[in-house]
Motif scaffolding. Structure first.
Motif, short mmCIF file in Angstrom:
data_model
loop_
_atom_site.label_atom_id
_atom_site.label_comp_id
_atom_site.label_asym_id
_atom_site.label_seq_id
_atom_site.Cartn_x
_atom_site.Cartn_y
_atom_site.Cartn_z
N PHE A 289 -0.49 -46.33 29.59
CA PHE A 289 0.68 -45.45 28.98
C PHE A 289 0.02 -44.58 27.97
N GLN B 109 8.01 -35.78 28.43
CA GLN B 109 7.77 -37.09 29.32
C GLN B 109 7.34 -36.44 30.70
N VAL C 146 6.85 -41.42 34.16
CA VAL C 146 7.22 -42.42 33.16
C VAL C 146 9.07 -42.87 33.73
N ARG D 154 2.38 -42.18 32.64
CA ARG D 154 2.03 -43.54 32.99
C ARG D 154 1.34 -43.55 34.12
#
Lengths: 81, 747
Positions: B353, B156, B160, B171
């Protein structure tokens, strides 16, 4: 100083500021200044960004000049097909 | 700021329609594609692929395969001993050959090289893989849920927020103003959710290459790709080679559309060649192309738009969720940037996303992310127009972005051509043509950035005065023709005096991939400047011959002329005459230009389409289709029209029929053209292209890229047309007969 607009999720990493001011006369100074003044932006800067300067989009040319009144907008690094 | 490159001029060659230089070779079957090259002693490569969507690889026993007669090499991930430090490069390696687990149905787990295809296939069957099957997820919304199987933890990005499933790796958010206050000003708000299926680029030629790699690290690769420099750099990075020791030559290319901007199996071919000590040819089957080379992302999108009764958009939001496949990355950010880009909005916010799933790594497909960006937005605008009884073209004109508009993704636009496309659509006979029963007309707008990038061109003036031009980008959409035309235009010589070739990676400096609609813009710019460089040299040679200063020499109509009466009275020296004495005046004459071409102009299009819906079967027939697009300057209008038509045709497939279908077991159910239905000629009407020419100030001839924008509006234009024909709003693509029939019955 050059006013640099950040995209929303990037602004969250710059203390919530949509626009930050960086002392820069060209693209390299701008990117270095952003990384120096806002270290939380470094991961994205290292992954790559595109920069719109007065409506034209630049990727890598460090010597691209930037005027103090230029409109500078940071963008996700563009890719194409 | 850099000054604008564009100056207005009267063209002699640019803008004409000469016969394409590659046409005869292609239609007579002489053109050499990826699989058409062979070498003495060559072996055939083949790849073993995972039958599971997600599985831990506990062990691979290759002993039986290695013992087979005719098998010269068997490799697994263990043979790739170089571990790239860069995470992106490491992901490419893992995608080419699975490490500790298979991440999707079709993921490569081993490969062989043998003296025949049949022996290679038999050897694959003899390899024993011990799998531990893991839970999988192939749907983007399911993959975002808490508790979903995680494709790979720890990937990630910092963008995010906390609380999202680890499959959400990125994101991004764009926009300005306050959409909530904008919605309060609206007379009507429409909020809907949409889905699009993953679709493949559908290029006719499968991936293919021929590799040699000696033990000293020197190698050659012949490959079908959109970017042989990228292939060289990636293969060198993955295998730990020196890039200069690996020469890559691009073959002719039978379509790419973004799918050949990636490396899928070339390191495997090189590793087989190194291990066997022989040249290895590797050609993917269609099944492999579908299962293991990236389609574009599927998407799930929420859109909300508020509009006044007069048609002014007051507020707009969109949330894009795009599946990236089995590795981090993705293009939802591009959807978020492009969705509202055609409009001048005070209050707009978009969010994207990037989501990992157990599918092949999603790849670029012509304006990646932009079609999924535009489809939901343009659909909701159309629905608002229907409910408010507004003209859809006038409403778009009322909200259209123009010079000075702050775009939804941030920058302020320079001169752009959206209004011109809408005005052209409004005055075209298509707009006022009558419609029959069960028929509907849809319109939609689309936007794409275009870009430039690293580019090298060399232009050689041969001893007989003819010209050889070398560029480093595979000719995927007519670049040899357009570069030849721009060189001839600049030099002032007949078109048949110039031949353009695609040079290998050892012959020119770095060239970026043929993508981003960049080639006619960037390589064209470099071609013009290489020609100007050669002209300066030729002017010097003429000046030397005449005994005057080079500044006193002009170049026009393919010849050097004294600049004026004070320069002296000399008859013009043609390029042939200057070339003939080159050895006497300083040696060979060549121009070159190397540049990172920045400042490509953005592009807009408006599409108009009529469809008819069969109320008994749900089948959709496309009756009429017109494309209005800004090309800057159309160098070779035939190719530009072909790009417009091709984008529309692919969009028709995406809108009506094409989709990756996964079973509950996570396996792809339709990996072939019999079950994955791309449009054929009988599915398509004549697609009428209307070229508009609003010069790009960043190019000497005003050229903009045209290759990608044409696939942005079709999904929405067709959905709007079908929704009007059916009398019900369609919100999921493809609008296949069962889906349309279900919507009709649900009314």
């Amino acid at each position: 100083m050059v006013a640099v607009r950040l995209w929303g999720s990037l602004a969250e990493l710059a203390d919530g500021q949509q626009t930050v001011e960086i002392k820069a006369a060209n693209l390299r100074q701008l990117l270095d200044g952003l990384a120096r003044d806002y270290p939380a932006l470094k991961p994205q800067l290292e992954r790559g960004v595109s920069v719109s300067i007065d409506g034209k989009i630049y990727n890598d040319t460090w010597a691209t000049p930037i005027e103090e009144d230029s409109e500078v907008v940071l963008l996700n690094r563009l890719v194409g097909g | 700021m850099p000054k604008d490159e564009y100056t207005s001029r009267d063209f002699k060659v640019v803008g004409t329609r000469p016969i394409r230089p590659d046409g005869i070779e292609k239609v007579t079957g002489k053109a050499r594609y990826g699989a058409d090259i062979s070498a003495p002693g060559m072996l055939w490569g083949a790849i073993l692929r995972s039958p599971h969507a997600h599985a831990r690889i506990k062990g691979i026993d290759t002993s039986k395969a290695r013992a087979m007669k005719g098998v010269k090499a068997v490799i697994t991930r263990a043979d790739f001993t170089h571990q790239p430090e860069d995470s992106g490069m490491a992901d490419i390696l893992d995608n080419c050959m699975a490490g500790d687990k298979a991440r999707y149905d079709g993921h490569a787990v081993a490969a062989v090289a043998a003296t025949s295809k049949s022996i290679a296939r038999a050897a694959l069957a003899a390899i024993e893989v011990d799998y531990e099957v893991l839970p999988h997820v192939t749907d983007v919304d399911e993959a975002m849920k808490t508790g979903a199987p995680v494709v790979e933890p720890g990937r990630q990005q910092e963008s995010v927020p906390e609380g999202y499933c680890e499959n959400v790796t990125g994101r991004s958010q764009y926009g300005h103003g306050d959409p909530e206050s904008g919605f309060e000003q609206a007379d009507l708000i429409v909020e809907r959710s949409f889905k699009t299926a993953a679709t493949h680029q559908g290029y006719i030629e499968p991936h293919a290459c021929l590799a040699t790699l000696d033990s000293d690290g020197q190698g050659d690769l012949w490959v079908c790709t959109q970017g042989h420099y990228m292939v060289r750099n990636v293969c060198a990075g993955v295998l730990g080679l020196d890039a200069g020791q690996l020469r890559v030559t691009a073959s002719e290319i039978g379509g790419g559309f973004g799918g050949k901007t990636h490396v899928w199996m070339e390191p495997t071919a090189l590793m087989l060649a190194r291990k066997s000590g022989k040249p290895v040819k590797l050609v993917l089957s269609r099944d492999e192309v579908f299962r293991a080379t990236g389609p574009t992302a599927s998407s799930s999108v929420d859109v909300k738009i508020g509009m006044t009764s007069e048609g002014k958009i007051t507020g707009a939001t969109a949330t894009y969720r795009l599946q990236a496949g089995a590795y981090p990355g993705g293009i939802a950010f591009l959807s978020a940037m492009c969705g509202f880009a055609p409009y001048d909005l005070e209050n707009v916010r978009t969010e994207g996303f990037e989501v990992m799933t157990n599918r092949p790594k999603a790849a670029a497909y012509r304006a990646p992310g932009a079609p999924m960006g535009a489809y939901p937005v343009e659909s909701v605008i159309d629905e608002l127009c229907q409910k408010l009884d507004l003209d859809p073209l006038e409403t778009r004109l009322k909200n259209a972005a123009r010079e000075g508009t702050r775009s939804s993704y941030g920058p302020t636009y320079p001169a752009i051509g959206l209004e011109a496309t809408l005005e052209a659509a409004k005055s075209h006979p298509h707009w006022s043509a009558p419609l029959g029963e069960n028929q509907g007309r849809g319109v939609a707008c689309g936007f794409w950035f275009n870009f430039g990038g690293d580019t090298c061109v060399s232009l050689m003036v041969n001893p007989d005065g003819t010209v050889s031009l070398s560029e480093g980008n595979p000719d995927i959409g007519g670049s040899r023709a357009s570069m030849t035309m721009m060189a001839a235009e600049e030099l002032g010589v007949p078109l048949d005096q110039v031949r353009t070739i695609i040079a290998d990676t050892a012959s020119l400096g770095q060239n970026e991939v043929t993508d981003g609609s960049r080639v006619t813009f960037a390589v064209g710019l470099a071609t013009i400047k290489a020609a100007r460089h050669a002209i300066e040299i030729m002017k010097e040679r003429a000046a030397m011959t005449w005994g005057i200063d080079p500044e006193a020499v002009d170049w026009r109509d393919g010849a050097a002329h004294p600049a004026g009466p004070n320069a002296g009275k000399f008859p013009p020296m043609t390029i042939k005459e200057i070339a003939a004495i080159a050895s006497n005046t300083g040696g060979p004459i060549a121009g070159h230009h190397e540049v990172n071409a920045e400042g490509a102009g953005v592009s807009f299009a408006t599409h108009m389409v009529d469809t008819e819906v069969d109320p008994e079967t749900g089948a959709v027939k496309v009756l009429r289709y017109t494309v209005f697009q800004d090309a800057g300057k159309a160098v070779h209008p035939d190719y530009v029209e072909g790009q417009f038509q091709g984008g529309a045709a692919q969009g028709i497939g995406w809108a009506i029929n094409e989709e990756y279908i996964y079973g509950d077991d996570g396996r792809l159910q339709n990996a072939g053209f019999l079950d994955y239905r791309i449009p054929v000629a009988s599915d398509l009407p004549m697609i009428e292209p209307v070229i508009l020419e609003i010069p790009n100030p960043g190019h000497p001839y005003g050229v903009r890229g045209v290759g990608e924008t044409s696939i942005v509006p079709p999904l929405a234009a067709i959905a709007n047309s079908v929704s009007r024909a059916a009398g019900v709003r369609l919100t999921s693509l493809p609008m296949s007969p069962p889906r349309v029939l279900a919507a009709l019955k649900a009314q």
